[in-house]
Design an enzyme around this catalytic site. Sequence first.
Site: not given
Lengths: 338, 338
Positions: A85, A303-305
């Site tokens: 990210i 994930g994590e954005g």
Amino acid sequence: LDNTAMQRARERLDNLTKPKGSLGALEDLAVKLAGISGKVFNDFRKKTVIIMAGDHGVADEGVSAYPKEVTPQMVVNFLSGGAAINVLARHEGAEIICVDIGVASDVDHPGLLVRKVKKGTDNIAKGPAMSREEAIKAIEVGVVTAWESIDKGSDLIATGDMGIGNTTPSSAILAAFSGKPLEEIVGRGTGIDDLRLQKKLNAIRKALEVNKPDPEDPIGVLAKVGGLEIAGIAGVILGAASRRVPVIIDGLISTAGALIASKIDPRSINFMIASHVSEEPGHKVMLELLGLKPMIFMRMRLGEGTGAVLAMNLVEAAAKIIKEMATFEEAGVSKEEI
Amino acid sequence: LDNTAMQRARERLDNLTKPKGSLGALEDLAVKLAGISGKVFNDFRKKTVIIMAGDHGVADEGVSAYPKEVTPQMVVNFLSGGAAINVLARHEGAEIICVDIGVASDVDHPGLLVRKVKKGTDNIAKGPAMSREEAIKAIEVGVVTAWESIDKGSDLIATGDMGIGNTTPSSAILAAFSGKPLEEIVGRGTGIDDLRLQKKLNAIRKALEVNKPDPEDPIGVLAKVGGLEIAGIAGVILGAASRRVPVIIDGLISTAGALIASKIDPRSINFMIASHVSEEPGHKVMLELLGLKPMIFMRMRLGEGTGAVLAMNLVEAAAKIIKEMATFEEAGVSKEEI
């Protein structure tokens, strides 16, 4: 959404030098941005990804390939700039806000926003993840974090998550709302083998049996089978929507938060922008429930954005298209024949 | 492709702080870039989109909603900065090279590269689009344009097209190579109505009957039912591949060019990166024939290179991920449990 601004945006798009509608989702995005801000022209001065980190008691059931200690380790990695990210947020020119909303251990780092509601959830296979009060408190953390970020100038927000084991509660939330068979909606998360997948399916089945979440009560679903970072993400979305700021939704965990937000206030969907569709089978189902169309198909499942920040480039592209393209008249280009 | 570099790239990706393979296509892209350049780490200093513009005799059959004069008008729009590709190329930091490889009328503009092989193709519904010599000459224009651009520093190239009526020859090329029923692969291009769609289907049917393109002879297919800008795009791809420069393929017209290139030299596929999948039903089929997976699903159908330049951001993201992310060891993060 501001219908007048949306209509003006559509009219302008139809006068730009391209066949009507030929930029597809890019045009729809420009119209949505107009509806959100009430202005035909939009630009973004400060892009922010808010990462909510929390632990999960259900990790004790062996549902993940990674040990629980990875949650705080990855939080430190986010704050040191070495995670995916960080690379992608730098690439897209976005700032990262990392919130400890429920990590089981304590991380000591000046860059971390410590807003811990609880040191990890309880094991949902045995009882509720958290109390109703804790769920509400975690949502409030998200709302306040979004508001503070917006007060400091953020005008495009992306959601992100960190929490070992968190595809398990996310899938449980989807199961509670959709009633779909677990086999159709539960995936391998970070990449678990068949044995762990069985453990994950069993854990979710037990979580639903023990807690009996009521789909009509979203905060109840969240408290019973959810997670602290999922609650935080729901709060970020509600906070952004309440301030009319577009919020880009990441993968399975973020979209579980979006589902909760949508059940608390359906108007929040208007402010959500779907980014990518992940490898997790449940993600597609969640996006369909929300009526949102993802733009990026890259089989990501981190994930994590990470998917959400990649979509920032597309959101900005949409805003520039409506603002910077020439009209047929300006460019002296002939229009469609009738 | 350089297999050693690809293996080293995959090993490094597996040591970065994320579950193995969890960045999906972003990881595959980083590996492909390593295979192309022979280096694990890559960066892009000069991104360029090459737009080939040409006219089509088959436009006389009423296959497009736009009059032929729009081709030169849009070329002027490209050179004045008002078209969608200008907005998106500026957004992505890419330079535009616009080539008149076969516009029916003459455009006078200092920014235009005039390399006209022929003033538009002949009507494919009545005979060949061009001679075999002209097809080869148009491919050479593309090769030389790519080489010149690479000599000036371009290290990431995207293909783009302009030509009223050009989804018709592109679909005819696909029909010739795939043998699929026209109803499955022919779409509405810029957005034609049912009447024009019938005209388009008839024109393609006649083109195949009259010209009898032989799928074993790609230059013959191009000369018989193709287009000058499609030939130019095939040349750009072959030129980029011969210099080991990655080339991002746009929509239906560009991918028709990619099909031709792949039949002339199958190794060129290794250097192609698919960007988006368009609304045109044939585009998906073409990408499947090439074995390429698109990343962006935004229902775009404009051409010009608009989808390809949007993908530049993703290609750069992939290059940065492998270069800038921390390894498990560097970040002190625990690896997967066995």
